[in-house]
Design an enzyme around this catalytic site. Sequence first.
Site, PDB file in Angstrom:
ATOM      1  N   ARG A  40      10.660  -7.134   5.510  1.00 25.76           N
ATOM      2  CA  ARG A  40      10.334  -5.648   5.195  1.00 25.76           C
ATOM      3  C   ARG A  40      11.360  -4.604   5.926  1.00 25.76           C
ATOM      4  NH1 ARG A  40       4.282  -2.975   5.427  1.00 25.76           N
ATOM      5  NH2 ARG A  40       4.262  -4.061   7.337  1.00 25.76           N
ATOM      6  N   ARG A  51     -10.206   1.393   8.932  1.00 25.57           N
ATOM      7  CA  ARG A  51      -9.810   0.079   9.287  1.00 25.57           C
ATOM      8  C   ARG A  51     -11.008  -0.653   9.845  1.00 25.57           C
ATOM      9  NH1 ARG A  51      -4.035   0.645   9.228  1.00 25.57           N
ATOM     10  NH2 ARG A  51      -2.793  -1.149   9.971  1.00 25.57           N
ATOM     11  N   LYS A  81       0.694  -1.234  -0.139  1.00 23.38           N
ATOM     12  CA  LYS A  81       0.154   0.094   0.066  1.00 23.38           C
ATOM     13  C   LYS A  81       0.974   1.211   0.012  1.00 23.38           C
ATOM     14  CE  LYS A  81      -1.990  -0.943   3.868  1.00 23.38           C
ATOM     15  NZ  LYS A  81      -1.793  -2.195   4.456  1.00 23.38           N
TER      16      LYS A  81
HETATM   17  P1  AMP Z   1       0.295   0.728   9.370  1.00 25.04           P
HETATM   18  O1  AMP Z   1       1.421   1.165   9.190  1.00 25.04           O
HETATM   19  O2  AMP Z   1      -0.898   0.941   8.469  1.00 25.04           O
HETATM   20  O3  AMP Z   1       0.435  -0.899   9.340  1.00 25.04           O
HETATM   21  O4  AMP Z   1      -0.299   1.057  10.801  1.00 25.04           O
HETATM   22  C1  AMP Z   1       0.528   0.560  12.073  1.00 25.04           C
HETATM   23  C2  AMP Z   1      -0.234   0.536  13.289  1.00 25.04           C
HETATM   24  O5  AMP Z   1      -0.761   1.896  13.473  1.00 25.04           O
HETATM   25  C3  AMP Z   1      -1.581  -0.689  13.361  1.00 25.04           C
HETATM   26  O6  AMP Z   1      -1.085  -1.877  13.651  1.00 25.04           O
HETATM   27  C4  AMP Z   1      -2.245   0.016  14.248  1.00 25.04           C
HETATM   28  O7  AMP Z   1      -1.735  -0.173  15.669  1.00 25.04           O
HETATM   29  C5  AMP Z   1      -2.104   1.690  14.085  1.00 25.04           C
HETATM   30  N1  AMP Z   1      -3.160   2.073  12.895  1.00 25.04           N
HETATM   31  C6  AMP Z   1      -2.819   2.573  11.999  1.00 25.04           C
HETATM   32  N2  AMP Z   1      -3.917   2.999  11.136  1.00 25.04           N
HETATM   33  C7  AMP Z   1      -4.953   2.773  12.153  1.00 25.04           C
HETATM   34  C8  AMP Z   1      -6.439   2.876  12.048  1.00 25.04           C
HETATM   35  N3  AMP Z   1      -6.778   3.349  11.120  1.00 25.04           N
HETATM   36  N4  AMP Z   1      -7.124   2.301  13.013  1.00 25.04           N
HETATM   37  C9  AMP Z   1      -6.545   1.888  14.138  1.00 25.04           C
HETATM   38  N5  AMP Z   1      -5.268   1.781  14.414  1.00 25.04           N
HETATM   39  C10 AMP Z   1      -4.297   2.190  13.233  1.00 25.04           C
END
Ligand code: AMP
Length: 210
Positions: free
Chosen positions: A123, A89, A14
Amino acid sequence: MRKYVIMGIQGSGKGTQAQLLAADFDLVHIAVGDIFRWNVEQHTKLGAHVRRIMSVGELVDDEVVESIVRERLERHDWNYGFIIDGFPRNARQAEFFLESYDIDGVILLEMPDEDVAGRVLSRRICSACGLDDDVAGRDPAEADVCAACGGQLVAREDDNPEALAARLRDYHEKTKPIVELFERKEFVARVDATQSIPVVQTEIRRQLGL
Ligand code: AMP
């Protein structure tokens, strides 16, 4: 003005695909996870709140996420549009978002679960330029050097098997069902994310008519 959401399972690319699209179409790339990681690194109050939640792969509470997204979008620095990554999410976040913004398209990167662990565990993130890098099969001497800027690569704290299992479970239980909600309202471009980075990008642009 173009407003897109990019969705997909962990490790489906993404961030990489959003950055490529943002660079060529002058879109602002808004990655909620990046905003949280920045706050953790800077030791802000928000960082202290989300650090443990993130490290075990849980979702941050909706109120916090929504206020971060609202604040970011209210800056209105996105003259040509935005691409938002990692949000929404779950159903509540999707409803909040759809109430406030008209979306032109949702990009869904599709990849089987079997491919996730391999991709996520190899990664790394560059601590200097912030780009994602994949060290699979790389010469060990160069395994922690960013291919783009030469900076030091580090693994994300939540890219470990336990946190990944929790994130995958949430993706299937909470995030994937909202694709149907988007399908009823918006155009969803489904793209096979197992292909190479440029092929995936070309396919996204073809489906979005860019
Ligand atoms: P990501 O980089 O998108 O994988 O996000 C890393 C972490 O940030 C996730 O595992 C969640 O703990 C938190 N996070 C990111 N986006 C969200 C969201 N929309 N809702 C809740 N937690 C989020």
